[in-house]
Design a protein around this motif. Structure first.
Motif, PDB file in Angstrom:
ATOM      1  N   UNK A 199      41.079  53.248  43.417  1.00  0.00           N
ATOM      2  CA  UNK A 199      40.909  51.956  44.071  1.00  0.00           C
ATOM      3  C   UNK A 199      39.429  51.598  44.208  1.00  0.00           C
ATOM      4  N   UNK A 200      38.632  52.561  44.619  1.00  0.00           N
ATOM      5  CA  UNK A 200      37.197  52.304  44.800  1.00  0.00           C
ATOM      6  C   UNK A 200      36.527  51.992  43.471  1.00  0.00           C
ATOM      7  N   UNK A 201      36.915  52.693  42.410  1.00  0.00           N
ATOM      8  CA  UNK A 201      36.334  52.427  41.094  1.00  0.00           C
ATOM      9  C   UNK A 201      36.705  51.035  40.602  1.00  0.00           C
ATOM     10  N   UNK A 202      37.975  50.644  40.832  1.00  0.00           N
ATOM     11  CA  UNK A 202      38.412  49.305  40.443  1.00  0.00           C
ATOM     12  C   UNK A 202      37.620  48.237  41.195  1.00  0.00           C
ATOM     13  N   UNK A 203      37.407  48.477  42.486  1.00  0.00           N
ATOM     14  CA  UNK A 203      36.680  47.517  43.309  1.00  0.00           C
ATOM     15  C   UNK A 203      35.226  47.378  42.845  1.00  0.00           C
ATOM     16  N   UNK A 204      34.563  48.496  42.577  1.00  0.00           N
ATOM     17  CA  UNK A 204      33.175  48.451  42.108  1.00  0.00           C
ATOM     18  C   UNK A 204      33.100  47.723  40.767  1.00  0.00           C
ATOM     19  N   UNK A 205      34.034  48.021  39.876  1.00  0.00           N
ATOM     20  CA  UNK A 205      34.041  47.349  38.574  1.00  0.00           C
ATOM     21  C   UNK A 205      34.194  45.845  38.747  1.00  0.00           C
ATOM     22  N   UNK A 206      35.142  45.436  39.568  1.00  0.00           N
ATOM     23  CA  UNK A 206      35.370  44.009  39.788  1.00  0.00           C
ATOM     24  C   UNK A 206      34.157  43.312  40.382  1.00  0.00           C
ATOM     25  N   UNK A 226      31.007  44.342  40.167  1.00  0.00           N
ATOM     26  CA  UNK A 226      29.936  44.325  39.162  1.00  0.00           C
ATOM     27  C   UNK A 226      30.166  43.202  38.161  1.00  0.00           C
ATOM     28  N   UNK A 227      31.413  43.016  37.783  1.00  0.00           N
ATOM     29  CA  UNK A 227      31.746  41.949  36.835  1.00  0.00           C
ATOM     30  C   UNK A 227      31.447  40.582  37.451  1.00  0.00           C
ATOM     31  N   UNK A 228      31.842  40.394  38.704  1.00  0.00           N
ATOM     32  CA  UNK A 228      31.560  39.132  39.389  1.00  0.00           C
ATOM     33  C   UNK A 228      30.060  38.896  39.513  1.00  0.00           C
ATOM     34  N   UNK A 229      29.320  39.956  39.795  1.00  0.00           N
ATOM     35  CA  UNK A 229      27.871  39.830  39.932  1.00  0.00           C
ATOM     36  C   UNK A 229      27.225  39.431  38.600  1.00  0.00           C
ATOM     37  N   UNK A 230      27.701  40.024  37.521  1.00  0.00           N
ATOM     38  CA  UNK A 230      27.139  39.741  36.199  1.00  0.00           C
ATOM     39  C   UNK A 230      27.421  38.312  35.761  1.00  0.00           C
ATOM     40  N   UNK A 231      28.566  37.772  36.177  1.00  0.00           N
ATOM     41  CA  UNK A 231      28.921  36.411  35.776  1.00  0.00           C
ATOM     42  C   UNK A 231      28.433  35.364  36.779  1.00  0.00           C
ATOM     43  N   UNK A 234      29.659  36.310  42.296  1.00  0.00           N
ATOM     44  CA  UNK A 234      29.622  37.089  43.534  1.00  0.00           C
ATOM     45  C   UNK A 234      28.700  36.423  44.538  1.00  0.00           C
ATOM     46  N   UNK A 235      29.250  36.061  45.682  1.00  0.00           N
ATOM     47  CA  UNK A 235      28.446  35.426  46.721  1.00  0.00           C
ATOM     48  C   UNK A 235      27.875  36.444  47.698  1.00  0.00           C
ATOM     49  N   UNK A 236      28.675  37.445  48.056  1.00  0.00           N
ATOM     50  CA  UNK A 236      28.239  38.451  49.016  1.00  0.00           C
ATOM     51  C   UNK A 236      27.799  39.696  48.247  1.00  0.00           C
ATOM     52  N   UNK A 237      26.519  39.769  47.923  1.00  0.00           N
ATOM     53  CA  UNK A 237      26.030  40.894  47.130  1.00  0.00           C
ATOM     54  C   UNK A 237      26.003  42.193  47.929  1.00  0.00           C
ATOM     55  N   UNK A 238      26.033  42.110  49.231  1.00  0.00           N
ATOM     56  CA  UNK A 238      26.063  43.321  50.057  1.00  0.00           C
ATOM     57  C   UNK A 238      27.386  44.060  49.872  1.00  0.00           C
ATOM     58  N   UNK A 271      28.134  48.164  49.494  1.00  0.00           N
ATOM     59  CA  UNK A 271      29.110  48.863  50.328  1.00  0.00           C
ATOM     60  C   UNK A 271      30.198  49.521  49.492  1.00  0.00           C
ATOM     61  N   UNK A 272      30.622  48.848  48.437  1.00  0.00           N
ATOM     62  CA  UNK A 272      31.654  49.407  47.562  1.00  0.00           C
ATOM     63  C   UNK A 272      31.146  50.653  46.858  1.00  0.00           C
ATOM     64  N   UNK A 273      29.890  50.632  46.406  1.00  0.00           N
ATOM     65  CA  UNK A 273      29.309  51.809  45.760  1.00  0.00           C
ATOM     66  C   UNK A 273      29.229  52.977  46.734  1.00  0.00           C
ATOM     67  N   UNK A 274      28.874  52.694  47.960  1.00  0.00           N
ATOM     68  CA  UNK A 274      28.795  53.762  48.965  1.00  0.00           C
ATOM     69  C   UNK A 274      30.176  54.323  49.282  1.00  0.00           C
ATOM     70  N   UNK A 275      31.164  53.455  49.348  1.00  0.00           N
ATOM     71  CA  UNK A 275      32.533  53.923  49.582  1.00  0.00           C
ATOM     72  C   UNK A 275      32.996  54.820  48.447  1.00  0.00           C
ATOM     73  N   UNK A 276      32.691  54.429  47.211  1.00  0.00           N
ATOM     74  CA  UNK A 276      33.060  55.250  46.057  1.00  0.00           C
ATOM     75  C   UNK A 276      32.366  56.605  46.130  1.00  0.00           C
ATOM     76  N   UNK A 277      31.092  56.607  46.444  1.00  0.00           N
ATOM     77  CA  UNK A 277      30.352  57.871  46.542  1.00  0.00           C
ATOM     78  C   UNK A 277      30.936  58.764  47.631  1.00  0.00           C
ATOM     79  N   UNK A 278      31.335  58.156  48.740  1.00  0.00           N
ATOM     80  CA  UNK A 278      31.920  58.912  49.851  1.00  0.00           C
ATOM     81  C   UNK A 278      33.235  59.566  49.424  1.00  0.00           C
TER      82      UNK A 278
END
Length: 68
Positions: free
Chosen positions: A20-27, A29-34, A37-41, A45-52
């Motif tokens: 789930x965390x990997x899917x969220x980070x991917x999504x 990142x994709x939104x940010x690249x296009x 993504x409005x909330x870049x924070x 947070x998603x990357x930190x959750x994945x690392x945790x």
């Protein structure tokens, strides 16, 4: 989800959290690249959750790429 809550989960639940965390980070990142993504924070947070989650999985010796 904090580390204490993650440690209370079963191995299969930890694997699901990793997926789930990997899917969220991917999504995000994709939104940010296009530029969608409005909330870049949220990406940070998603990357930190994945690392945790990955930390807890590695502490238990769970290979998150294999099924139970």
């Amino acid at each position: 989800m904090n580390a204490k809550e993650l440690r209370d989960l079963s191995d299969t639940e930890v694997r699901e959290q990793v997926k789930t965390a990997r899917r969220e980070v991917f999504g995000l990142r994709f939104q940010h690249a296009t530029g969608e993504l409005e909330n870049t924070a949220g990406l940070r947070n998603a990357k930190r959750d994945l690392a945790r989650v990955l930390t807890v999985a590695r502490q238990r010796g769970i290979d998150e790429n294999t099924k139970a």
